[in-house]
Design an enzyme around this catalytic site. Structure first.
Site, PDB file in Angstrom:
ATOM      1  CB  SER A  63       9.250   3.541   2.814  1.00  0.00           C
ATOM      2  OG  SER A  63       8.980   4.545   3.739  1.00  0.00           O
TER       3      SER A  63
ATOM      4  CD  GLU B  49       1.646   1.983   5.030  1.00  0.00           C
ATOM      5  OE1 GLU B  49       2.741   2.537   5.269  1.00  0.00           O
ATOM      6  OE2 GLU B  49       1.529   1.012   4.265  1.00  0.00           O
TER       7      GLU B  49
ATOM      8  CG  HIS C 154       5.908   1.889   6.664  1.00  0.00           C
ATOM      9  ND1 HIS C 154       5.358   2.415   5.521  1.00  0.00           N
ATOM     10  CD2 HIS C 154       7.227   2.207   6.621  1.00  0.00           C
ATOM     11  CE1 HIS C 154       6.293   3.027   4.828  1.00  0.00           C
ATOM     12  NE2 HIS C 154       7.450   2.908   5.467  1.00  0.00           N
TER      13      HIS C 154
END
Length: 302
Positions: free
Chosen positions: A148, A242, A272
């Site tokens: 991320s 996502e 995610h």
């Protein structure tokens, strides 16, 4: 476990655009403490040994497989929107990479927004990279990974290394990387109904906390818009459902167009950074093993 892991972030979706910056910053700090407490564990598994360090004034951990003579290293940068996450929240995933990639994994508690906006986290990431180099870890034996926001931070660090004329690590693994903080990827809207964790409003708020006064589409903030030539070979994993799906696709396409090596592996109906559920979800364990094979195929162990 999945609900416990995903609920805090999902709960921020309602009303996050109704609070001012100061209240949002306070909420981030409270949520950060909650996540850290939720994931704190006092015991290490029998097959992992840990060395605690201080790098650039920040806590760091070097996690190694017990009994292994490997000299392969992996620098892992955790996610959390540049405002959340810690050594505690991502220790299990770091240990999974230590096992499957047969690597000594260095994780650093880099500084987070809102208290420390850009470039504090990037400075800490590079300090960790430079520390490994100072310990004699050569580029051939070093890989970088991040999930991320940590994935975006990893790409920014590779770009900075390239600008400085330093050698790239042997490989880079990115799990659902966030590389466009302007939130302009089509999947931000297309996948809004299928992403249980993230949404545009929430992410835009995190992006502004991290960027400070810099524009969100600045290459310093959004590495997707920077120079992607000459970077380490990349393995990218993302869920088809996502909102960051197209961040991953655009990054891989741009790297390939600029002459680099990048591959993408897409998984259906995963949340995610599903790899965090390594202990509980077979698909997560499979994805970690796949990423680890990529690391081993490019980096030397001795």
């Amino acid at each position: 476990m999945m609900n416990e892991l995903l609920w805090p972030l999902a709960s921020m979706q309602q009303g996050i655009n109704l609070v001012n910056r100061q209240i949002l910053a306070s909420q981030c700090r409270m949520l950060r403490d909650y996540l850290n407490e939720l994931n704190t564990s006092g015991r290490l598994p029998h097959d992992i040994e840990m060395m605690t360090l201080q790098i650039n004034g920040r806590d760091a951990e070097l996690l190694s497989p017990c009994g292994s003579s490997t000299q392969r290293y992996l620098l892992y940068l955790h996610g959390g929107g540049f405002a959340l996450g810690s050594l505690d929240t991502h220790r299990e995933l770091a240990m999974a990479f230590a096992r499957h990639a047969d690597a000594r994994v260095l994780a650093i508690d880099y500084r987070l927004a809102p208290d420390y906006p850009w470039p504090a986290g990037l400075e800490d990431a590079q300090a960790a990279f430079d520390w490994l180099s100072g310990q004699g870890v050569t580029a051939e034996r070093l890989a970088v990974a991040g999930d991320s926001a940590g994935g975006g931070l990893a790409v920014s660090m590779l770009q900075q290394l390239h600008q400085q004329g330093k050698r790239q690590p042997a490989a880079c693994v990115l799990l659902s990387p966030w590389v466009d903080l302007s939130c302009s990827s089509p999947s931000m809207d297309l996948n809004a109904a299928t992403d249980p964790v993230l949404n545009r409003v929430q992410m835009h708020a995190f992006a502004e906390l991290y960027a400070g006064k810099k524009p969100l589409d600045s290459p310093d903030i959004s590495p997707l818009f920077g120079n992607l030539q000459g970077l380490a070979p990349m393995h990218v994993q993302v869920s088809l459902q996502e909102v960051l799906r197209d961040d991953a696709r655009r990054l891989v396409s741009a790297v390939q167009q600029q002459g680099g090596r990048a591959e993408i592996k897409e998984m259906a109906w995963m949340p995610h950074v599903w790899q965090l559920l390594y202990r509980y979800l077979p698909q997560a364990a499979s994805s970690v093993r796949q990423a680890s094979r990529f690391i081993k195929s490019f980096s030397a162990a001795a």
